[in-house]
Write a protein that holds these residues in place. Structure first.
Motif, PDB file in Angstrom:
ATOM      1  N   ARG A 240     -63.839  56.672   4.025  1.00  0.00           N
ATOM      2  CA  ARG A 240     -64.193  55.485   3.235  1.00  0.00           C
ATOM      3  C   ARG A 240     -63.841  54.201   3.988  1.00  0.00           C
ATOM      4  O   ARG A 240     -64.605  53.240   3.997  1.00  0.00           O
ATOM      5  N   TYR A 241     -62.658  54.200   4.604  1.00  0.00           N
ATOM      6  CA  TYR A 241     -62.176  52.999   5.287  1.00  0.00           C
ATOM      7  C   TYR A 241     -63.108  52.597   6.427  1.00  0.00           C
ATOM      8  O   TYR A 241     -63.507  51.441   6.544  1.00  0.00           O
ATOM      9  N   ALA A 244     -66.334  51.078   5.395  1.00  0.00           N
ATOM     10  CA  ALA A 244     -66.227  49.737   4.821  1.00  0.00           C
ATOM     11  C   ALA A 244     -65.798  48.675   5.824  1.00  0.00           C
ATOM     12  O   ALA A 244     -66.011  47.485   5.597  1.00  0.00           O
ATOM     13  N   ASP A 249     -65.411  41.686   4.145  1.00  0.00           N
ATOM     14  CA  ASP A 249     -64.931  41.475   2.789  1.00  0.00           C
ATOM     15  C   ASP A 249     -63.603  42.204   2.640  1.00  0.00           C
ATOM     16  O   ASP A 249     -63.025  42.693   3.617  1.00  0.00           O
ATOM     17  N   SER A 250     -63.135  42.293   1.409  1.00  0.00           N
ATOM     18  CA  SER A 250     -61.801  42.830   1.172  1.00  0.00           C
ATOM     19  C   SER A 250     -61.778  44.343   0.998  1.00  0.00           C
ATOM     20  O   SER A 250     -60.700  44.927   0.861  1.00  0.00           O
ATOM     21  N   GLU A 251     -62.929  45.013   1.017  1.00  0.00           N
ATOM     22  CA  GLU A 251     -62.965  46.418   0.619  1.00  0.00           C
ATOM     23  C   GLU A 251     -62.127  47.304   1.528  1.00  0.00           C
ATOM     24  O   GLU A 251     -61.380  48.177   1.062  1.00  0.00           O
ATOM     25  N   SER A 252     -62.242  47.130   2.862  1.00  0.00           N
ATOM     26  CA  SER A 252     -61.495  48.026   3.745  1.00  0.00           C
ATOM     27  C   SER A 252     -59.995  47.824   3.581  1.00  0.00           C
ATOM     28  O   SER A 252     -59.222  48.799   3.596  1.00  0.00           O
ATOM     29  N   ASN A 254     -58.464  46.914   0.837  1.00  0.00           N
ATOM     30  CA  ASN A 254     -58.090  47.522  -0.441  1.00  0.00           C
ATOM     31  C   ASN A 254     -58.081  49.047  -0.371  1.00  0.00           C
ATOM     32  O   ASN A 254     -57.224  49.697  -0.975  1.00  0.00           O
ATOM     33  N   ILE A 255     -59.044  49.626   0.357  1.00  0.00           N
ATOM     34  CA  ILE A 255     -59.046  51.078   0.525  1.00  0.00           C
ATOM     35  C   ILE A 255     -57.762  51.519   1.200  1.00  0.00           C
ATOM     36  O   ILE A 255     -57.115  52.498   0.782  1.00  0.00           O
TER      37      ILE A 255
END
Length: 441
Positions: A240-241, A244, A249-252, A254-255
């Motif tokens: 997932r990381y 992303a 953006d902030s997704e990686s 946060n993952i």
């Protein structure tokens, strides 16, 4: 008077009222009183290369382990590397090897982050403590990296213990094989073609979870199943990381922090209902994100997640700060690290106020109300990653912080020095992943 300098006399007075000199480990007594019955103590660092942060974090951890029965240390490091240290320190494996031998096996850039004299001194002490007490205090890694190493461990474990899962393991391996150990290649491929390896990894992880639950702990090796499951969790989180990380953006981020908080929860469950954890990570991970602009960008971190999941009374977060000195870092990703200067903190920052108020190593334990002017007003707080350019630090190394909401206590050092690596880092392999915002933290 500017906004940056307004309220300075009140802030300096507030710092002096809260702080006391930090000269020996006994000076942690007020902090230990504050920790009381907390189950999780988060201990930060303002860089990944400052000796004082590592030494004093280790001093505090020694007291928590020896006097208050803390069960394990969980760090911002890769699971496989740290599990080898855990085996050496907790299970007292490989008696002919030293702490420096074991830490020398860290072979991923930035090696100096964990393969340094300061960490070697601590894990050597931890092994001696476990040998003397039989406590089995652990040392684990929380991070999401090590996809390919974790995958190799999982496949070997499945072949040995769960042959019924071998087909699932082979499917996961076959899916990742074309990328030849290059996370960037995998990330770019999933961006161009919406096909990922996550389904294969999740099927393997689910199978390992079920098999481990049905089998129970192996009395010959009680943590073998934990190791297999956590390496499978790393595979799932990393898939997932990496997918992303190409997006700005902030997704990686946060993952990654969700993965670290989830790993901490698994370790607490594994060690039992009375387990207590010490966490070593950068300030940017352990200090509550809601006290910084990270929250406005949709970012969470370990400090916020742990407080939300376990409650404020169960968690104590300790930050670190320094005014000037030197640090071990690199000026670009993968470059050879060197000792770099850390300039004096700028006017109006938390570090400059601490310098004016204290001028020596100090500990400040914050009152629960946090009503001091210093604790309630946002000011810049230095954050140095593995990549650091002193001449440009004003553009990216200062995080506006409400100190009393971000931490429960702060250790301050007026002048600092760089950590002492066990070996000079080699450049990373082509395609090695870069960590997410802030740079290398």
């Amino acid at each position: 008077m500017t906004a940056a300098t307004s309220g300075l006399p009140e802030a300096v007075a507030g710092i002096r009222a809260l702080a006391r000199p930090l000269r020996t480990a006994d000076d942690f007594d007020p902090l230990l009183d504050r920790i009381a019955d907390a189950r999780i103590v988060l201990i930060g660092e303002a860089s990944h290369g400052t000796a004082e942060y590592y030494r004093w974090r280790a001093e505090l951890s020694r007291r928590l382990i020896a006097e208050h029965g803390f069960s394990f240390v969980a760090v911002e490091g890769d699971w496989p590397d740290c599990f080898r240290i855990h085996r050496w320190a907790a299970d007292r494996a490989e008696p002919d090897r030293t702490a420096r031998d074991v830490l020398g096996e860290f072979d991923c850039w930035p090696r100096w982050m964990w393969a340094n004299e300061e960490v070697a001194d601590f894990v050597g002490w931890l092994r001696e403590h476990n040998a003397a007490t039989g406590a089995g205090v652990g040392f684990y890694g929380l991070d999401v990296y090590s996809l390919w190493e974790s995958m190799g461990i999982v496949v070997g474990y499945v072949m040995d213990r769960y042959p019924d899962l071998l087909r699932n393991a082979q499917r996961a391996w076959t899916c990742f094989e074309p990328y030849n150990g290059d996370p960037n290649a995998y990330a770019y491929a999933t961006r161009m073609v919406p096909t990922t390896c996550e389904d294969e990894v999740v099927a393997l992880l689910t199978g390992i979870r079920r098999a481990a639950d049905a089998e129970g702990a192996d009395p010959r090796d009680p943590e073998a199943a934990l190791d297999a499951r956590q390496n499978a969790e790393v595979m799932a989180g990393a898939a997932r990381y990496y997918r992303a990380m190409l997006r700005a953006d902030s997704e990686s981020w946060n993952i990654r922090d969700h993965h670290m908080a989830d790993t901490l929860d698994r370790l607490l469950a594994h060690r039992g209902p009375s387990a207590k954890a010490i966490v070593w990570e950068h300030n940017t991970h352990v200090g509550d994100a809601r006290a910084t602009p990270m929250a406005d960008r949709g970012m969470v971190n370990v400090g916020q997640l742990v407080r939300e999941r376990h409650g404020d009374a169960a968690v104590v977060a300790v930050g670190m700060a320094g005014h000037r000195g030197t640090v071990m870092a690199a000026d670009s990703w993968g470059a050879t690290p060197r000792v770099l200067p850390v300039p004096d903190a700028p006017e109006g920052s938390h570090e400059q106020l601490l310098h004016d108020a204290l001028g020596e190593p100090s500990l400040a334990v914050f009152p629960p109300a946090g009503d001091s002017p210093w604790l309630t007003r946002p000011r810049g707080h230095r954050a140095i990653g593995v990549v650091y350019r002193p001449q440009h630090e004003r553009f990216g190394n200062w995080v506006p912080t409400v100190m009393g909401r971000r931490y429960d206590a702060l250790c301050y050092f007026d002048t600092t020095e760089a950590v002492h690596p066990l070996a000079v880092d080699e450049p990373p392999q082509p395609g090695a992943e870069q960590e997410t915002y802030p740079s290398g933290q």
